[in-house]
Write a protein that holds these residues in place. Structure first.
Motif, PDB file in Angstrom:
ATOM      1  N   ILE A 269       0.842  -1.109   0.035  1.00  0.00           N
ATOM      2  CA  ILE A 269       0.054   0.126   0.149  1.00  0.00           C
ATOM      3  C   ILE A 269       0.755   1.223  -0.001  1.00  0.00           C
ATOM      4  O   ILE A 269       1.677   1.321   0.591  1.00  0.00           O
ATOM      5  CB  ILE A 269      -0.858   0.000   1.075  1.00  0.00           C
ATOM      6  N   ALA A 270       0.563   2.049  -0.835  1.00  0.00           N
ATOM      7  CA  ALA A 270       1.172   3.543  -1.144  1.00  0.00           C
ATOM      8  C   ALA A 270       0.440   4.559  -0.336  1.00  0.00           C
ATOM      9  O   ALA A 270       0.960   5.323   0.278  1.00  0.00           O
ATOM     10  CB  ALA A 270       1.334   3.647  -2.388  1.00  0.00           C
ATOM     11  N   GLY A 271      -0.814   4.625  -0.411  1.00  0.00           N
ATOM     12  CA  GLY A 271      -1.847   5.595   0.278  1.00  0.00           C
ATOM     13  C   GLY A 271      -3.337   5.273   0.040  1.00  0.00           C
ATOM     14  O   GLY A 271      -3.466   4.086  -0.625  1.00  0.00           O
ATOM     15  N   THR A 272      -4.127   6.083   0.590  1.00  0.00           N
ATOM     16  CA  THR A 272      -5.567   5.968   0.635  1.00  0.00           C
ATOM     17  C   THR A 272      -6.235   7.291   0.066  1.00  0.00           C
ATOM     18  O   THR A 272      -5.482   8.331   0.191  1.00  0.00           O
ATOM     19  CB  THR A 272      -5.815   5.681   1.976  1.00  0.00           C
ATOM     20  N   PHE A 273      -7.211   7.141  -0.900  1.00  0.00           N
ATOM     21  CA  PHE A 273      -7.746   8.355  -1.189  1.00  0.00           C
ATOM     22  C   PHE A 273      -9.184   8.230  -0.530  1.00  0.00           C
ATOM     23  O   PHE A 273      -9.817   7.395  -0.058  1.00  0.00           O
ATOM     24  CB  PHE A 273      -7.810   8.313  -2.749  1.00  0.00           C
ATOM     25  N   ALA A 274      -9.967   9.595  -0.820  1.00  0.00           N
ATOM     26  CA  ALA A 274     -11.056   9.697  -0.241  1.00  0.00           C
ATOM     27  C   ALA A 274     -11.990  10.726  -1.425  1.00  0.00           C
ATOM     28  O   ALA A 274     -11.720  11.937  -1.229  1.00  0.00           O
ATOM     29  CB  ALA A 274     -11.005  10.387   1.048  1.00  0.00           C
TER      30      ALA A 274
END
Length: 405
Positions: free
Chosen positions: A193-198
């Motif tokens: 995992i590199a990041g999360t978005f919303a």
């Protein structure tokens, strides 16, 4: 037409024999004005929410998306797609592969929509603006990376600060299944995992996982020329409607060409229905407010019996007298409508610029205050509705004026 209007205007502000008539007329105009202002505010707030949600979708959806009419995937080894890239208003073409896979982390697992994108996806969308933790990356030169929706990451208990790998499983699309080894019927792939978005929309935040298109093709058994969709970005000042029309003519009936609104057609259709129902409810309230006009006009007719008799002696016919009081009632509703429109627009502009009315405590939602967007077409429709209902309300007490007088 001018004479009855002038007399009606004088009747509004002239002294009545009973002060109650002035009060009732004022209340009638005020009631129409309050409902008119409320209609402007309510519809503008709904426009604001619609615009806000459209902006959220536009951060993830391409300007134009091309998908197959039948089936899920298609090959771009077609001269039509070569011609597509030569169109002068196409600035960017991005390939994508989207399928459902099972993702696991530690002892958590859940199905997810795995979306494989190429290097142009970052330019095609505003993905960087909706990264709420970590960063956007699908391949770091050594390992496959993934960017998850915020809700999906929470479901499997992971965040960008964890070092463990995500495992992705998808059934093989080609070949035979060995019943003795059912585990071999699945492709497995890993990503960190590199990041999360919303996006702040459930269908994205709780379901989507972005990986590189190369990894997605290996996982789902697609070759290097197969995609499930193409995303297009247009040059500035290009007409989306005209571009869609030309692209549809080029690709034919084998493909769907949809803009951002059409990609979320069900959602925006629901918003339109909600706005229509709200408008109908407000019209019903306005109709009730217009009953005040009927009462005030009936009282005014009784108060002006002597004036009506004088007008008849001067040669005025019943048609002229009816028009005087018809304009009288219409002017009462018009004054309320104009005042309501001015107040409603002013309140909306103040809210738009200063955000006085907050959502919750101002920190619980995507935005801190109610969004508003005043649209001229709404103002025009509201004005027409108010004036029409005001005219109809004035007609009822006036239509039998001859028999009563």
């Amino acid at each position: 037409m001018r004479l009855p209007l002038i007399i009606a205007w004088r009747y509004i502000f002239s002294k009545k024999s009973h002060q109650a008539i002035n009060i009732v007329s004022g209340v009638s105009a005020a009631a129409v004005g309050v409902v008119t202002a409320a209609m402007v505010c309510v519809l503008s707030v709904m426009n604001g929410f619609g615009s806000l949600i459209e902006t959220m979708f536009s951060q993830f959806d391409p300007q134009i998306e091309i998908t197959a009419t039948q089936g899920k995937s298609f090959s771009i080894a077609d001269e039509r797609f070569e011609q597509l890239q030569q169109l002068p208003y196409i600035s960017l073409v991005s390939q994508a592969v989207e399928e459902t896979a099972l993702i696991t982390y530690s002892d958590h697992q859940t199905p997810a929509k795995v979306m494989g994108v190429d290097e142009h996806f970052r330019e095609l969308t505003s993905i960087d603006s909706i990264i709420n933790d970590g960063y956007y990356c699908t391949f770091d030169g050594g390992f496959n990376r993934a960017v998850l929706g915020r809700g999906l990451a929470a479901q499997i208990g992971i965040n960008p600060h964890f070092v463990g790998a995500l495992h992705l499983y998808a059934p093989k699309r080609v070949g035979k299944v060995n019943l003795m080894r059912p585990d071999e019927a699945f492709h497995e792939s890993i990503a960190f995992i590199a990041g999360t978005f919303a996006v702040n929309q459930v269908q994205y935040d709780d379901s989507y996982m972005i990986v590189s298109i190369k990894q997605a093709r290996e996982l789902f058994d697609y070759d290097s020329l197969t995609v499930t969709s193409l995303g297009l970005s247009l040059t500035p000042n290009t007409s989306i409607r005209q571009a869609k029309k030309e692209i549809r003519q080029l690709l034919g009936n084998d493909f769907q060409v949809r803009d951002r609104y059409e990609q979320q057609q069900d959602f925006f259709h629901m918003l339109k229905i909600e706005k229509l129902i709200t408008a109908l409810l407000m019209v019903f309230i306005l109709l009730i407010a217009c009953f005040n006009i009927i009462g005030s006009l009936a009282m005014l007719i009784l108060d002006k019996r002597e004036s009506i008799h004088i007008l008849r002696n001067l040669g005025a016919d019943n048609s002229l007298i009816r028009r005087i009081f018809l304009y009288e009632g219409w002017l009462i509703s018009s004054l309320g409508a104009v005042g309501g429109l001015i107040i409603g627009v002013a309140v909306c502009l103040i809210q738009q610029h200063f955000g006085i009315i907050k959502l919750g405590n101002g920190t619980e939602y995507v935005i801190s205050s109610y969004p508003v967007q005043v649209q001229s077409i709404d103002i025009l429709i509201i004005a027409i509705i108010v004036l029409t209902l005001g005219f109809v309300a004035a007609w009822f007490p006036v239509r039998k004026l001859k028999a009563e007088q």
